[in-house]
Enzyme design. Structure first.
Site, short mmCIF file in Angstrom:
data_model
loop_
_atom_site.label_atom_id
_atom_site.label_comp_id
_atom_site.label_asym_id
_atom_site.label_seq_id
_atom_site.Cartn_x
_atom_site.Cartn_y
_atom_site.Cartn_z
N TYR A 1 44.78 34.28 48.06
CA TYR A 1 43.75 35.18 47.55
C TYR A 1 42.94 34.51 46.46
O TYR A 1 41.70 34.57 46.44
CB TYR A 1 44.41 36.45 47.04
CG TYR A 1 43.46 37.54 46.61
CD1 TYR A 1 42.80 38.32 47.56
CD2 TYR A 1 43.23 37.82 45.27
CE1 TYR A 1 41.94 39.34 47.17
CE2 TYR A 1 42.37 38.82 44.88
CZ TYR A 1 41.74 39.59 45.83
OH TYR A 1 40.88 40.60 45.45
N ILE B 1 41.39 48.23 38.84
CA ILE B 1 40.64 49.44 39.21
C ILE B 1 41.58 50.41 39.92
O ILE B 1 42.35 50.00 40.80
CB ILE B 1 39.46 49.09 40.14
CG1 ILE B 1 38.63 47.92 39.57
CG2 ILE B 1 38.60 50.33 40.37
CD1 ILE B 1 37.98 48.18 38.24
#
Length: 260
Positions: A153, A186
């Site tokens: 990632y 988030i």
């Protein structure tokens, strides 16, 4: 009369992509949602057409270069042009670095990095012809610091930083702006398992100057700004949306796995 803005949002049927889709619909943009989750995408369009008639769903895999070109062509035909591209589609895999194998690395790079490149290339002819356009890519905190178990990632999101800067320099002469956002922690349905864990929450929020997690709507608002004419002199920027986390002491960066 002001021209109606047109936008493609990849990964636009869920997560942060959905928040961006909703923001664009509320602003009156004509939107093409691109996602591999065909049933979810079509259901979303059905719901959103109660608010806006000019919204479309295009099923496709951005990791395939030919499909990316086809997506852009369909979107341009449906929308009457392409003003904005938001590359929100992405996947994540968590594996100890020494155990990452070729299949995992290639799969993550293919979607997150290659898919963004392919979509940028696919919309380029339309934006070049119009002599204007705005692209917003999705990077991550992991483009700025290291973390355990997220090598694939991190590699993909670090690549997004350089792709964004390279395209910003290369395509400025065509009136095309290219920027990226690096979301912090988030709160989304997908991240709730981690963000609501008491130990994880305490560790992250103690290192975040604003002392809270971000909201999807806050990410969408920043993306909308970067995509808008109000940011007409902004290109090649990688903008963190993290409550000040990256502004702090690097020694305090948490070793826990980021959510975005």
């Amino acid at each position: 009369m002001e021209k109606r803005r047109t936008a493609i949002v990849t990964g636009g049927a869920s997560g942060l992509g959905l928040a961006i889709t909703n923001r664009f619909v509320e602003k009156g943009y004509a939107v093409a949602i691109v996602d591999i989750a065909e049933e979810k995408g079509r259901e979303l369009v059905h719901q959103l057409r109660e608010k806006a008639a000019d919204i479309h769903f295009i099923a496709g895999n951005v990791a395939d270069q030919e499909q990316a070109r086809d997506i852009a062509q369909k979107a341009a035909e449906a929308l009457g042009g392409i003003d904005i591209l938001v590359n929100a589609a992405g996947i994540i895999r968590r594996t100890p670095a020494a155990e990452v194998r070729d299949a995992e690395l290639m799969a993550v790079l293919q979607v997150n990095l290659n898919g963004s490149v392919f979509m940028c290339q696919a919309v380029h002819p339309y934006m070049k012809q119009a002599n204007e356009g705005s692209i917003v890519n999705f990077s991550s905190m992991l483009a700025h610091y290291g973390s355990e178990n997220l090598l694939s990632y991190a590699a993909s999101k670090g690549g997004i930083v350089q792709v964004t800067k390279s395209l910003a320099v290369s395509w400025a002469k065509y009136g095309i702006r290219v920027n990226a956002v690096s979301p912090g922690y988030i709160e989304t349905p997908l991240s709730s398992g981690a963000t609501q864990n008491p130990k994880f929450r305490e560790r992250i929020l103690s290192r975040t100057p604003q002392g809270r997690y971000g909201k999807p709507e806050e990410v969408a608002a920043v993306v909308d700004f970067l995509a808008s004419p109000e940011a007409s002199f902004v290109t090649g920027v990688i903008l963190p949306i993290d409550g000040g986390l990256l502004a702090g002491d690097p020694m305090l960066y948490p070793p826990a796995t980021p959510i975005a």
